[in-house]
Design an enzyme around this catalytic site. Structure first.
Site, PDB file in Angstrom:
ATOM      1  CG  ASP A  70      32.801 -29.239 -24.858  1.00 11.34           C
ATOM      2  OD1 ASP A  70      32.797 -27.884 -24.896  1.00 11.34           O
ATOM      3  OD2 ASP A  70      32.382 -29.949 -25.755  1.00 11.34           O
ATOM      4  CG  ASP A 105      27.809 -33.422 -24.770  1.00 15.07           C
ATOM      5  OD1 ASP A 105      29.228 -33.453 -25.113  1.00 15.07           O
ATOM      6  OD2 ASP A 105      27.178 -32.753 -24.940  1.00 15.07           O
TER       7      ASP A 105
END
Length: 845
Positions: A302, A547
């Site tokens: 990401d 995350d």
């Protein structure tokens, strides 16, 4: 339906009541399992199948009066166990200290206030608060008026989100994806589902690396061969062809063909790698992840926390149909009143401080629907903040508004649309899924800036140099992500695609776009996992870095899952590797460490296989020609210790990183097959030379002019044993000499040694071979040592001649490597590179 009331209207237990329940044994007393226990380490290394067989054989040898053989066996076993246990304990202690810092915490209501405590302090009856990304740490039931959606995939394997409201059960091992709620602890400690199922869920995540699968296959083949040879030896003892004492010794040698030492070296390599990687701020949570990461050729990540520093700031607000002060005041109160805040809300609250107000209805932001909403009251309506692509399907935007949105995305900014609806609804369908309110109209456009990490460009360049493709998978606008990626150093010709576009593609188009594209924007959690699976189906070894809760499915699907320390508890729980302090720049170093470990394991595997397969061929060949067994326990131990005992330790320690070309031949077979066949042949000739040279009648028997019965009359048992001892010593000597010559061939210090492996110009391996060679000469020429290892006395001329034989073998095997003799014989390509002569031949053709 306000989630804000969840943490203010429930008092929870008092400190006195909590202490009382803990004293009554109702506490969540679960030890921190950061790694294996000390007992696990000792048990796994001591009580192995191979050690059990050796122990049984030792009892038989003691009963037969062969205690000195038992000493050698015990030395080999204890050396493996002690070294392995000490190294694993040292690594465990270091990893435990690091893992302790990242232990998940729990939010609990005590005395009417929310507190963050260690999960061990939870007691039955505690009321715990759960927000998006939090793991449910004990079993219980939802209390209060909060609602949330829970992912129970770690327990059930199903990825569907389960809505939870008052009275619904929740289970440890699941985690909250959206919403905020409280639940009362009912089952804690060993009674909770976490204690019963979390370990199994983690086991489900484990998978073997390609190298582990290859080694396991070889070891199974070796185990089958050893069983066959052992059965043959047992039959010889039953038929009294072989004395029991000699037969038991032969069985010990045969069992030693199963390379338990290879397991030791692989474990040591993983242990050394985990400790070194920990020093680079990366915590290994699966032992084989150290080596597994070396196979990665596609890295999915990401942009948040990788390309950017996970810090967002509000850069601009563009009012639509409202005065700026009025719009900013609404935004300020909106950000201050959300129950489940996030980075975007925090950025608004920092730039526009507001007042926390009572909320009637709230829909927290979710990665699947990509918007959030708040209703302060019936008269004020509903305010919605979300992605323009999503809200734009319910709002008609003017050309100017679309240009403003597009301009922000082109600059690499995160663009959100702020909208209003006069109608207050529950904003949920019959299944509890979020639904946009009716009559939405845009009232503002917001620009947010992501701070680019200072080391992002260098890190991406290191990935490129390592031959690893980068795929950026994000929930943001693909144009925004692409602009940031270009700022971070990715090429200008990158292809970007959105989740909406992927959703409209068929399977073949989806696979093609997954391979072709670099940037994926507005991607749902299910699409992330599907992208990873698609890349794997096309032969890629995929690492996924995330995350958030929305990354859990893709982390589980990936070959290697990597989590940030600041990520959610659930994400850290399923990851193979966790980056301490969110150190994205440590990741390329982790890849290089993985390559170093993989290369070291591949190299030592070659040494082990040459030794083992040459032993097997010699046992068969010499057994067929002389009806004798060519190795004793002590003499075989000498070969094992000097050629695949000492050297592999340093080969592992001195291994270097580097991506090897897996498409050009098979480096493993290229090295092992010629070395094994030639070494077996020349060793058998040496054995037969010494055996027959000491017994003239044996030559007559071998030529067929003398029967076996006549041979037994002419040759006494003493003479036969002496001939066997001389032949065995000659065989052991040439095996050691050749085994030590293999090391510089494995790591060529100069072009003259190139044949079995590429040139590395590291002279340490040649020096190591020389030192071990001197140690072997010491054993040969010091009578107490040679007697202990049952080596016959050889004169210097014989030893010198055997040295020349080993050099001759080295020349022959070098020729076989360089001229791809096995390739030509088998008609297949296994050589990974061409020699100068072959290149010249190819050029002339």
């Amino acid at each position: 339906m306000s989630n804000f009331q969840t943490t203010t209207s429930i008092l929870g237990l008092s400190d006195r009541e909590a202490a009382k329940r803990r004293a009554a044994g109702q506490g969540n007393d679960v030890p921190l399992q950061t790694s294996r226990t000390y007992w696990d380490i000792l048990r796994d290394n001591l009580f192995t199948f191979i050690n059990g067989v050796y122990f049984f054989l030792s009892l038989i040898l003691i009963a037969l009066g062969r205690a000195s053989d038992v000493v050698v066996l015990a030395f080999v076993i204890l050396l493996n166990v002690v070294v392995n246990v000490v190294q694993e304990i040292r690594a465990k202690q270091k990893l435990d200290k690091i893992a302790l810092v990242t232990r998940p915490q729990a939010a609990v209501m005590r005395e009417g206030q929310e507190r963050v405590i260690d999960p061990n302090e939870i007691v039955v009856g505690d009321v715990l608060v759960v927000r998006p990304g939090d793991q449910i740490v004990v079993d219980g039931s939802v209390v209060g008026d909060g609602t949330m959606k829970v992912d129970e995939s770690l327990l059930t394997g199903e990825s569907d989100l389960i809505p939870k409201r008052q009275g619904d059960p929740v289970y440890s091992g699941s985690f909250c994806v959206s919403g905020t709620a409280c639940y009362e602890a009912e089952k804690v400690g060993a009674e909770s589902l976490a204690s019963k199922m979390t370990a199994e869920a983690r086991k489900f995540r484990k998978s073997l690396t390609p190298l582990q699968r290859q080694i396991n296959l070889i070891i199974r083949l070796l185990l089958g061969t050893a069983i066959l040879l052992a059965a043959t030896t047992g039959l010889q003892m039953l038929l009294q062809v072989t004395p029991i004492t000699r037969g038991v010794q032969n069985l010990a040698v045969i069992i030693g063909l199963v390379p338990s030492g290879l397991y030791l070296m692989i474990t040591l390599a993983y242990t050394f790698g985990a400790v070194r990687i920990a020093q680079q701020n990366a915590l290994i949570q699966q032992a084989n992840a150290v080596e597994s990461i070396s196979n990665v050729d596609v890295m999915c990540l990401d942009k948040t926390g990788t390309l950017t520093a996970n810090r967002i700031n509000l850069q601009a607000v563009f009012p639509i149909a409202l005065e700026r002060p009025k719009l900013e005041a609404i935004l300020a109160d909106y950000a201050a009143s959300t129950a489940a805040s996030n980075k975007t809300n925090d950025a608004i609250a920092l730039a526009l401080p507001g007042v926390q107000r009572s909320v009637k209805v709230e829909v927290p932001f979710g990665s699947a629907h990509k918007w959030s909403a708040i209703a302060f009251g019936d008269r004020e309506g509903v305010y919605v903040l979300g992605a323009p692509e999503i809200l734009g399907m319910a709002i008609t935007l003017t050309a100017d508004q679309q240009d403003t949105i597009r301009a922000g995305a082109d600059q690499g900014l995160r663009v959100l649309l702020f909208a209003h609806s006069p109608t207050v609804t529950t904003m949920q369908d019959a299944n509890g899924n979020p639904v946009l309110p009716p009559q939405l109209r845009a009232i503002g456009i917001l620009y947010f800036g992501d701070e680019l990490r200072p080391d992002a460009r260098q890190t991406l360049e290191e990935f490129r140099q390592a031959g690893i493709q980068i795929k950026v998978i994000s929930g943001d606008n693909p144009v925004t992500v692409a602009a940031l990626a270009k700022q971070a150093g990715l090429s200008d010709d990158i292809v970007a695609v959105s989740g909406q576009e992927l959703a409209q593609m068929d399977e073949a188009q989806f696979h093609q776009m997954a391979e072709k594209s670099t940037i994926f924007g507005r991607i749902t959690p299910e699409q992330k996992a599907r992208l990873v699976k698609s890349l794997q189906a096309r032969g890629h070894y995929v690492a996924m870095m995330g995350d958030g809760v929305n990354d859990v499915l893709s982390l589980k699907q990936a070959n290697v899952g990597i989590a940030m320390e600041s990520g959610s508890q659930a994400t850290r729980g399923v990851a193979d590797i966790m980056l301490i302090k969110d150190s994205f720049s440590a990741l390329p170093k982790t890849f290089l460490e993985g390559q170093r470990i993989r290369n070291g394991i591949e190299d030592i595997s070659k040494l082990f296989m040459v030794r083992i397969f040459s032993f097997i061929l010699l046992i068969i060949a010499i057994g067929m020609t002389t009806l004798s067994f060519p190795f004793g326990i002590k003499s075989s131990t000498i070969v094992t210790f000097l050629t695949v005992g000492i050297p592999p330790f340093f080969v592992t320690l001195w291994a270097t990183p580097g991506k090897r070309d897996q498409t050009a031949g098979n480096p493993f077979l290229h090295f092992v097959v010629p070395a094994t066949l030639s070494l077996s042949f020349i060793s058998a000739l040496v054995y037969l030379y010494f055996f027959a040279g000491n017994l003239q009648p044996v030559l007559q028997w071998l030529s067929g002019s003398l029967s076996f019965e006549q041979l037994t009359v002419l040759v006494s048992p003493k003479e036969l044993n002496l001939a066997r001892s001389q032949a065995e010593t000659g065989l052991i000597t040439v095996q050691v000499f050749a085994g030590l010559l293999l090391i510089p061939f494995l790591k060529p210090p100069s072009p003259a040694w190139v044949g079995g492996a590429p040139l590395i110009r590291d002279r340490r391996f040649a020096i190591l071979s020389l030192l071990v060679f001197l140690l072997f000469l010491l054993i040969l020429f010091v009578p107490p040592l040679s007697r202990f290892f049952e080596l016959a006395s050889l004169n210097p001329t014989a030893i010198f001649s055997l040295g020349l034989v080993a050099i001759l073998w080295a020349i022959v095997v070098r020729f076989m490597w360089r001229h791809s003799t096995i390739d030509r014989f088998l008609g297949i390509k296994i050589s990974p590179f061409l020699s100068r002569n072959q290149k010249a031949e190819a050029d002339s053709e």
